[in-house]
Design an enzyme around this catalytic site. Structure first.
Site, PDB file in Angstrom:
ATOM      1  N   ASP A 109       0.820  -1.212   0.000  1.00 42.38           N
ATOM      2  CA  ASP A 109       0.000   0.000   0.000  1.00 42.38           C
ATOM      3  C   ASP A 109       0.857   1.267   0.000  1.00 42.38           C
ATOM      4  O   ASP A 109       2.056   1.235   0.269  1.00 42.38           O
ATOM      5  CB  ASP A 109      -0.887   0.040   1.256  1.00 42.38           C
ATOM      6  CG  ASP A 109      -1.974  -1.011   1.241  1.00 42.38           C
ATOM      7  OD1 ASP A 109      -1.954  -1.885   0.374  1.00 42.38           O
ATOM      8  OD2 ASP A 109      -2.840  -0.960   2.134  1.00 42.38           O
ATOM      9  N   HIS A 145       3.509  -2.135   3.349  1.00 39.68           N
ATOM     10  CA  HIS A 145       3.588  -0.766   2.839  1.00 39.68           C
ATOM     11  C   HIS A 145       4.951  -0.530   2.211  1.00 39.68           C
ATOM     12  O   HIS A 145       5.975  -0.715   2.867  1.00 39.68           O
ATOM     13  CB  HIS A 145       3.332   0.236   3.971  1.00 39.68           C
ATOM     14  CG  HIS A 145       1.969   0.099   4.580  1.00 39.68           C
ATOM     15  ND1 HIS A 145       1.668  -0.876   5.510  1.00 39.68           N
ATOM     16  CD2 HIS A 145       0.832   0.807   4.372  1.00 39.68           C
ATOM     17  CE1 HIS A 145       0.385  -0.763   5.855  1.00 39.68           C
ATOM     18  NE2 HIS A 145      -0.142   0.244   5.180  1.00 39.68           N
ATOM     19  N   TYR A 157      -6.896   2.361   5.749  1.00 39.22           N
ATOM     20  CA  TYR A 157      -7.243   1.965   7.119  1.00 39.22           C
ATOM     21  C   TYR A 157      -8.185   0.753   7.145  1.00 39.22           C
ATOM     22  O   TYR A 157      -8.775   0.457   8.180  1.00 39.22           O
ATOM     23  CB  TYR A 157      -7.876   3.134   7.879  1.00 39.22           C
ATOM     24  CG  TYR A 157      -7.106   4.423   7.741  1.00 39.22           C
ATOM     25  CD1 TYR A 157      -5.900   4.634   8.416  1.00 39.22           C
ATOM     26  CD2 TYR A 157      -7.554   5.446   6.888  1.00 39.22           C
ATOM     27  CE1 TYR A 157      -5.182   5.818   8.256  1.00 39.22           C
ATOM     28  CE2 TYR A 157      -6.844   6.625   6.727  1.00 39.22           C
ATOM     29  CZ  TYR A 157      -5.661   6.799   7.418  1.00 39.22           C
ATOM     30  OH  TYR A 157      -4.952   7.974   7.254  1.00 39.22           O
TER      31      TYR A 157
END
Length: 257
Positions: free
Chosen positions: A55, A204, A149
């Site tokens: 992400d 990430h 989120y």
């Protein structure tokens, strides 16, 4: 009887003139894809696979991450934003490199805001702005997204169904966003194990430890456990449904966010 009517309508739609420049899609493929959008998916539907999913990019490490994946014979999935770590257009070369390398490019919304508290129109804007950026850069609109989120509340899922997006979350959280070290992240994968249906982890690409330490370790771990490193779409048996069907119009540059 109802099923026959639906199939007839789909046949007619597939055969209709393409006034909007959308190529015809056979009804069976349409039905297979139409069942998926707007539904939260957290795990692969095929065993023996690991879908490395990242992400928050594109960012300064994207190109390096692509090199690591390519060297390891792995395919990754990139859930990208438009503005979170700078304007997506500033990483145009890295975006193109990932796409041309056979990695999956997907949406993480334009601004990385919480979708559950947004209006339907704002959710649509978040998605369509990122879509257009990817059309401008690599010529495709993604059919997959991961919500910032992991927030799927409010009107979000109904909007994703309307926009034909398959919604991905995760079944292993690397914890890199929460200051977990690569070694601590590795323990999450070891605890989850390599048996059963494949995993879709939350990682990430904006953390150098995830790129330079965790990813090479995962490539090695997967090979030791005979896991195929694939895109999220492939781990769901949906390689052909990775991107939206259509011929999209690239905007005139120069581009800005």
């Amino acid at each position: 009887m109802l099923g026959e009517k639906i199939f007839t309508l789909l046949l007619a739609a597939a055969a209709a003139p393409t006034a909007l420049a959308y190529p015809a899609v056979d009804p069976i493929t349409f039905l297979k894809r139409a069942a998926n959008p707007g539904v939260v998916i957290s795990k692969c539907t095929n065993p023996g696979m690991l879908a490395l999913a990242y992400d928050d990019g594109p960012y300064q490490y994207t190109s390096q991450l692509v090199d690591i994946l390519d060297k390891g014979g792995a395919k990754g999935t990139f859930f990208w934003t438009g503005t979170l770590y700078g304007c997506i257009y500033k990483e145009a070369k890295a975006v193109e490199k990932a796409y041309k390398g056979g990695h999956q490019v997907a949406s993480h919304t334009w601004t990385h805001s919480r979708m559950g508290s947004m209006s339907a129109s704002n959710i649509k804007t978040e998605m369509t702005k990122l879509e257009q950026a990817l059309v401008n850069l690599v010529g495709v609109k993604p059919a997959y997204m991961r919500p910032p989120y992991l927030d799927t509340g409010g009107q979000f899922l109904s909007q994703m169904k309307s926009l034909n997006y398959k919604v991905i979350t995760d079944d292993i959280d690397s914890g890199d966003w929460n200051n977990q070290s690569p070694q601590q992240s590795q323990q999450q994968f070891q605890r989850a194990g390599a048996s059963g249906m494949g995993h879709i982890p939350l990682m990430h690409e904006v953390y150098p430890g995830t790129v330079n330490t965790l990813t090479p370790w995962l490539i090695s771990w997967a090979k030791q456990n005979n896991l195929k490193l694939v895109t999220v779409a492939e781990c769901l048996g949906d390689t052909e449904g990775m991107y939206q069907v259509g011929n999209w119009t690239k905007q005139q540059g120069p581009y800005s966010c």
